[in-house]
Design a protein around this motif. Structure first.
Motif, mmCIF file in Angstrom:
data_model
loop_
_atom_site.group_PDB
_atom_site.id
_atom_site.type_symbol
_atom_site.label_atom_id
_atom_site.label_comp_id
_atom_site.label_asym_id
_atom_site.label_seq_id
_atom_site.Cartn_x
_atom_site.Cartn_y
_atom_site.Cartn_z
ATOM 1 N N THR A 1 -10.966 0.836 0.317
ATOM 2 C CA THR A 1 -10.167 1.946 -0.191
ATOM 3 C C THR A 1 -9.100 1.423 -1.147
ATOM 4 O O THR A 1 -8.737 2.060 -2.121
ATOM 5 C CB THR A 1 -9.500 2.703 0.979
ATOM 6 N N SER A 2 -8.618 0.210 -0.853
ATOM 7 C CA SER A 2 -7.687 -0.504 -1.726
ATOM 8 C C SER A 2 -7.991 -1.994 -1.637
ATOM 9 O O SER A 2 -8.553 -2.467 -0.648
ATOM 10 C CB SER A 2 -6.247 -0.228 -1.296
ATOM 11 N N THR B 1 -2.973 5.749 1.198
ATOM 12 C CA THR B 1 -4.030 4.736 1.122
ATOM 13 C C THR B 1 -4.155 3.973 2.429
ATOM 14 O O THR B 1 -5.267 3.791 2.955
ATOM 15 C CB THR B 1 -3.745 3.758 -0.025
ATOM 16 N N LYS C 1 -5.510 6.048 5.322
ATOM 17 C CA LYS C 1 -6.957 6.244 5.182
ATOM 18 C C LYS C 1 -7.708 4.985 5.593
ATOM 19 O O LYS C 1 -8.735 5.060 6.291
ATOM 20 C CB LYS C 1 -7.290 6.614 3.744
ATOM 21 N N MET C 2 -7.213 3.812 5.197
ATOM 22 C CA MET C 2 -7.865 2.554 5.542
ATOM 23 C C MET C 2 -7.850 2.319 7.049
ATOM 24 O O MET C 2 -8.829 1.838 7.629
ATOM 25 C CB MET C 2 -7.163 1.387 4.835
ATOM 26 N N PHE D 1 0.834 -1.198 0.000
ATOM 27 C CA PHE D 1 0.000 0.000 0.000
ATOM 28 C C PHE D 1 0.872 1.251 0.000
ATOM 29 O O PHE D 1 1.969 1.258 0.556
ATOM 30 C CB PHE D 1 -0.881 0.061 1.271
ATOM 31 N N THR D 2 0.363 2.325 -0.593
ATOM 32 C CA THR D 2 1.007 3.623 -0.432
ATOM 33 C C THR D 2 0.643 4.165 0.950
ATOM 34 O O THR D 2 -0.364 3.754 1.553
ATOM 35 C CB THR D 2 0.551 4.618 -1.497
#
Length: 333
Positions: free
Chosen positions: A299-300, A244, A247-248, A240-241
């Motif tokens: 979100t991802s 991202t 936020k998750m 993941f970035t």
């Protein structure tokens, strides 16, 4: 004790550079694996060590001897390839004895050494058989015995098991490791199979674009990948970035890393002390042996792995809050 030293190894084919300043130190009796995708330069290293390909620059020492200018037959290096290259008109014992006959060894000693080697590779009962009468796994054992019987200082293995089916391959992996330990033989294996590398290596050198991306024990490589490439190549890591993942999880991640990795088996459904959440909707579940791999979308997209316990606990289309321990969120460089 360092037995093989590779220093500043560089190789160009025309204008294309396939190896960039490779440095490696290998101890006597170690089982080393060069792991990476096709075209990353791992087989080129093997061929240079064997003397079959010249380096553009750099040095190789084996047992303290500089290999510069040393012919392949004088390096005391054995090699086993994916193709068995057995002599079809020779029996198993004749194939195995070939190298010793070329050395003009005493026939009595040859017979003794062949019997010992066939016992090690579990082919005593096939001594008088011809290659066409053997299975693929048995033929590869003959090729291994033929390389080992001359007692090389190092044995190089260039994807020797990749042509075999999964069940035979796993059996030969275990046998190869047992033989290596029994003979205290220094071996270097080339493979693109990360499970194979994990199963039988003392240390792994992960290669990418002609460079060593990371090296270490199988456990260290798997649990502490240093880069996105290693994390994604060595397993099924979720990458993941920073924005991202923050936020998750709804929390600020420490440090300055821009990307993070999480092992799919580190993700679970029951919250534990110190866990952080991952929200997602179950989209797909696939069973692989005793493991269920479930893909979540939120979100991802991320992957979770669970041990199969007779029935699937996750319902496709349902939203879940999954959890992961903070220490299992790995910052990548």
């Amino acid at each position: 004790m360092t037995y093989i030293t590779i220093e500043g190894l560089h190789k160009k084919f025309g204008t294309s550079t396939v190896l960039h300043e490779i440095d490696m130190q290998i101890n006597k009796g170690e089982f080393i694996t060069l792991l990476g995708p096709s075209g990353c330069g791992k087989s080129t290293i093997l061929r240079i060590v064997a003397g079959l390909t010249d380096a553009s620059s750099g040095k190789i020492h084996i047992d303290g001897q500089d290999m510069t200018g040393i012919q392949p037959k004088e390096r005391q290096v054995g090699m086993v390839f994916q193709s068995y290259a057995l002599f079809p008109n020779m029996t198993v014992k004749e194939n195995v004895a070939f190298g010793l006959r070329m050395q003009k060894m005493n026939p009595t000693e040859i017979e003794k050494r062949v019997e010992e080697m066939l016992a090690i590779v579990h082919l005593t009962e096939k001594a008088d058989a011809y290659p066409k009468e053997l299975s693929g796994g048995q033929q590869q054992r003959v090729a291994l015995a033929r390389a080992l019987i001359v007692r090389p200082k190092v044995l190089l293995l260039d994807e020797p098991l990749s042509a075999l089916d999964a069940q035979i391959r796993k059996k030969l992996q275990a046998d190869l490791r047992m033989i290596q330990q029994q003979l205290d033989m220094t071996m270097i294996l080339v493979t693109h199979d990360q499970e194979e590398a994990m199963a039988i290596s003392d240390r792994i050198f992960v290669m990418h674009n002609g460079r060593i991306a990371q090296s270490g024990t199988p456990t260290a490589i798997y649990t502490k990948p240093k880069s996105e490439f290693v994390a994604q190549f060595i397993g099924h890591y979720n990458v993941f970035t920073r924005p991202t993942l923050e936020k998750m999880m709804g929390t600020r991640l420490p440090g300055e890393a821009t990307k993070f990795a999480i092992r799919p088996e580190a993700i679970h459904l029951e919250q534990r002390a110190g866990d952080v959440p991952l929200q997602g909707t179950a989209k797909q579940s696939l069973m692989s042996g005793n493991v269920i791999r479930t893909t979540f979308e939120g979100t991802s997209t991320f992957l979770m792995e669970q041990l199969h316990q007779g029935e699937q606990a996750i319902r496709i289309g349902q939203s879940y809050t999954c959890y992961v321990a903070q220490e299992d969120v790995i910052a990548l460089s």
